[in-house]
Design a protein around this motif. Structure first.
Motif, PDB file in Angstrom:
ATOM      1  N   LEU A   1       0.241  11.562  -9.250  1.00 20.57           N
ATOM      2  CA  LEU A   1       0.763  10.763  -8.153  1.00 20.57           C
ATOM      3  C   LEU A   1      -0.376  10.178  -7.323  1.00 20.57           C
ATOM      4  N   LYS A   2      -1.367  10.985  -7.011  1.00 24.22           N
ATOM      5  CA  LYS A   2      -2.502  10.508  -6.218  1.00 24.22           C
ATOM      6  C   LYS A   2      -3.274   9.417  -6.967  1.00 24.22           C
ATOM      7  N   LEU A   3      -3.455   9.603  -8.284  1.00 21.54           N
ATOM      8  CA  LEU A   3      -4.135   8.580  -9.089  1.00 21.54           C
ATOM      9  C   LEU A   3      -3.339   7.277  -9.116  1.00 21.54           C
ATOM     10  N   ASP A   4      -2.023   7.381  -9.277  1.00 22.40           N
ATOM     11  CA  ASP A   4      -1.193   6.182  -9.275  1.00 22.40           C
ATOM     12  C   ASP A   4      -1.244   5.477  -7.926  1.00 22.40           C
TER      13      ASP A   4
ATOM     14  N   PHE B   1      -5.754  -0.245  -5.276  1.00 20.40           N
ATOM     15  CA  PHE B   1      -6.816  -1.091  -5.820  1.00 20.40           C
ATOM     16  C   PHE B   1      -6.246  -2.399  -6.367  1.00 20.40           C
ATOM     17  N   LEU B   2      -5.186  -2.305  -7.177  1.00 18.13           N
ATOM     18  CA  LEU B   2      -4.611  -3.504  -7.780  1.00 18.13           C
ATOM     19  C   LEU B   2      -3.967  -4.402  -6.728  1.00 18.13           C
ATOM     20  N   TYR B   3      -3.347  -3.795  -5.716  1.00  8.05           N
ATOM     21  CA  TYR B   3      -2.749  -4.574  -4.633  1.00  8.05           C
ATOM     22  C   TYR B   3      -3.817  -5.370  -3.884  1.00  8.05           C
ATOM     23  N   LEU B   4      -4.931  -4.734  -3.566  1.00 15.37           N
ATOM     24  CA  LEU B   4      -6.016  -5.434  -2.874  1.00 15.37           C
ATOM     25  C   LEU B   4      -6.616  -6.529  -3.746  1.00 15.37           C
TER      26      LEU B   4
END
Length: 84
Positions: free
Chosen positions: A38-41, A47-50
């Motif tokens: 969960l933390k990795l996701d 990251f992908l959102y930014l």
């Protein structure tokens, strides 16, 4: 094309996070691997959102939810259908 792929990945990770959080809320015993995943996701999502914001990515393709072949939302009933 790459922006669409990026947005698809963001959407998939967002769904996976939501499913994992619901599972954790309904579970009594949660193992460490689930918490780590969960933390990795969440970190991947951030990251992908930014990255998408930096690129100013916008979805180019429309979805079938809005403009499907059998779209009932945009169909207007006839006067006879409205009457009864």
């Amino acid at each position: 094309m790459e922006d669409d792929r990026l947005l698809d990945n963001i959407h998939q990770i967002q769904q996976r996070i939501g499913n994992t959080q619901r599972m954790m809320n309904n579970s009594v015993d949660i193992d460490d691997t689930t918490r780590i995943r969960l933390k990795l996701d969440q970190l991947k999502y951030q990251f992908l959102y930014l990255e998408a914001r930096r690129r100013k990515a916008k979805a180019k393709a429309t979805t079938n939810i809005i403009f499907g072949d059998e779209d009932t939302f945009l169909k207007q009933p006839s006067r006879a259908e409205k009457h009864w």
